[in-house]
Design a protein around this motif. Structure first.
Motif, short mmCIF file in Angstrom:
data_model
loop_
_atom_site.label_atom_id
_atom_site.label_comp_id
_atom_site.label_asym_id
_atom_site.label_seq_id
_atom_site.Cartn_x
_atom_site.Cartn_y
_atom_site.Cartn_z
N UNK A 197 -3.75 16.66 4.26
CA UNK A 197 -4.77 17.30 3.44
C UNK A 197 -4.44 17.32 1.94
N UNK A 198 -3.18 17.47 1.60
CA UNK A 198 -2.75 17.50 0.20
C UNK A 198 -1.66 16.46 -0.04
N UNK A 199 -2.03 15.19 -0.09
CA UNK A 199 -1.00 14.14 -0.21
C UNK A 199 -0.29 14.20 -1.56
N UNK A 200 0.93 13.70 -1.57
CA UNK A 200 1.72 13.68 -2.80
C UNK A 200 1.43 12.44 -3.63
N UNK A 225 0.84 -1.20 0.00
CA UNK A 225 0.00 0.00 0.00
C UNK A 225 0.88 1.25 0.00
N UNK A 226 0.30 2.41 -0.31
CA UNK A 226 1.06 3.66 -0.20
C UNK A 226 1.32 3.99 1.27
#
Length: 113
Positions: A68-71, A59-60
């Motif tokens: 909130x703003x995953x890469x 999994x990642x």
């Protein structure tokens, strides 16, 4: 598998008759899309309770689902196919698997007429 240190877990439960009867001996294929091809990751067989062993899947990173703003993606997706003689084949596409979480995928088989 890759050198990924992040893993989630998946088990499959196969039943018929609106979950009243477990299906023993069903073939469960777990796969994922890679380069536009559905590639099998693991092939399992259900036990007398209609359950497979729990398998480990890459999994990642967990941080992706906590930011909130995953890469990158927050989870991996896998496909589950169940085959058993005397029943229609059932598919469940894009089953989400999160790091550190055990997901149980229920599959209901319909008898052939």
């Amino acid at each position: 598998m890759t050198n990924n240190t992040n893993f989630g877990y998946l088990g499959v439960t196969v039943t018929t008759a609106l979950d009243a009867i477990p299906v023993k001996g069903a073939t469960v294929t777990v796969s994922r899309f890679e380069n536009s091809t559905d590639v099998p990751v693991k092939i399992l067989t259900t036990n007398s309770d209609g359950k497979t062993d729990i398998i480990i899947l890459p999994t990642p990173p967990r941080e992706n689902s906590l930011t909130p703003n995953p890469t990158g993606p927050s989870y991996s997706v896998y496909n589950v196919r169940v085959d058993k003689e005397g029943f229609y084949t059932q598919n469940s596409l894009n089953v989400p698997i999160f790091t550190g979480i055990t997901s149980i995928q229920p599959m209901r088989l319909i008898p052939l007429v």
